[in-house]
Each structure stands twice: as C-alpha cells, then as structure tokens.
Design an enzyme around this catalytic site. Sequence first.
Site, PDB file in Angstrom:
ATOM      1  CB  SER A 110      -0.932  -0.077   1.214  1.00 37.47           C
ATOM      2  OG  SER A 110      -1.941   0.878   1.159  1.00 37.47           O
ATOM      3  CG  HIS A 170      -4.321  -1.681  -2.137  1.00 38.44           C
ATOM      4  ND1 HIS A 170      -4.790  -2.469  -1.112  1.00 38.44           N
ATOM      5  CD2 HIS A 170      -3.680  -0.644  -1.523  1.00 38.44           C
ATOM      6  CE1 HIS A 170      -4.456  -1.940   0.052  1.00 38.44           C
ATOM      7  NE2 HIS A 170      -3.790  -0.834  -0.165  1.00 38.44           N
TER       8      HIS A 170
END
Length: 213
Positions: free
Chosen positions: A114, A139
């Site tokens: 992330s 993501h």
Amino acid sequence: MIHYPATAQSQFEAQGLGYIPMVIEQSGRGERSYDIYSRLLKERIIFLVGPVNDATANLVVAQLLFLEAENPDKDIYFYINSPGGSVTAGMGIYDTMQFVKPDVSTLCVGQAASMGALLLAAGAQGKRFCLPNSRVMIHQPLGGFQGQASDIEIHAKEILFLREKLNHILASHTGQPVEKIALDTDRDNFMSAEQSVAYGIVDKVIASRADAA
C-alpha cells in the site's frame, strides 16, 4: 480519515516493539547507550516498521530533516517493513523524501504494501532495493464516511482525487503508464521481489550489502 488500506497484519501494532534493545558503545570518554534505532540513525539509516500513521510519519520526517542537516551530500538509507496506512501521513514522508537534498535509498525488508510500496518506489533512481523474500503490494486508497449525503459526496470526490494523484506519483517513479497503474491497483496486487523490479518499483533485488554496490 482517508487511507490506503493496510493488510491484515495492520490490525495489530508491529510485534516486538514494546521492548527496544539498547546498544552500549565504548569510547575514550567512557560508555554511552543508545536505543537501537538511534544507533542506526548514526549510520544514516531510518527504519519504518509497522503501519504508516501520523506518529510514525512525524518521526520519519524529523529524521530525514536531521540527516540532511548533518550532511546534505551523503545518502540516506530508508528501510521499509510496512503494511501501509494513512495517505496523508505517507504523503508527508513522500514529499520530504523529494524535498531533502541527499539521495534517499530505499530497501524493502519483509513487506512494503500500500503506502509502503509507494514510499519504496519513491527512492532515488538506481538506489531502490528489495531483499529476496520481500513482498510488495499496490492497490487503490480506501475511505469510509457516514453522514449526510452531501458530506458523503464530498469525501467520495476526495478519495477519487487522491486515487488519481497517487496513480500519477506511482507512474512517475515506475515508468508505467497511468492507465496501467489504475488497472493494476484496482484490487490488491501482490508482487515478489523480482516482479517488483520488472514493474519498476525497485531497481534491484539484493541478498547482501555487496550486491547494492
């Protein structure tokens, strides 16, 4: 708060940080003790471990600025083992990495997921590394809000704005087209160390210090 969702491990604080080892140094002036992270800082090493939040971001930013003041021409080494976290906190670290004069060399130790993956990619070109068994995950940001419909709409627009901004940042550091970044970050996208090299998040997989030379 809008944040990059961290992986499942981020539900817990990083393990083992309740007790921080101390290091004793001998010198002509006697003994001096350091906590292990302060000792690493003397070697220009910053270690981000655990979720990215305001507290950890403030520490990393302060250390980056301190090391720049100590020697603006010597590289800073930024080790990352993080499941991700707050976008705004992470962007504070990112902007400071770009702001300081020294090159910031990044190294993934364990995982960079992330926001951790974005910070890994944000290191100086040619100086971004992964250890062999590291995992990288990218993501899109996640946000949740309850309230009036008009407020929900405002927060939804903010999430979409941040997603677009983060996609452009990742594209600028990886060399991937923004359209591909948007597609690849639509869901959790896990990569091995070798795959992260191919994607442009890091420049090289290293198994020893000699490999980074």
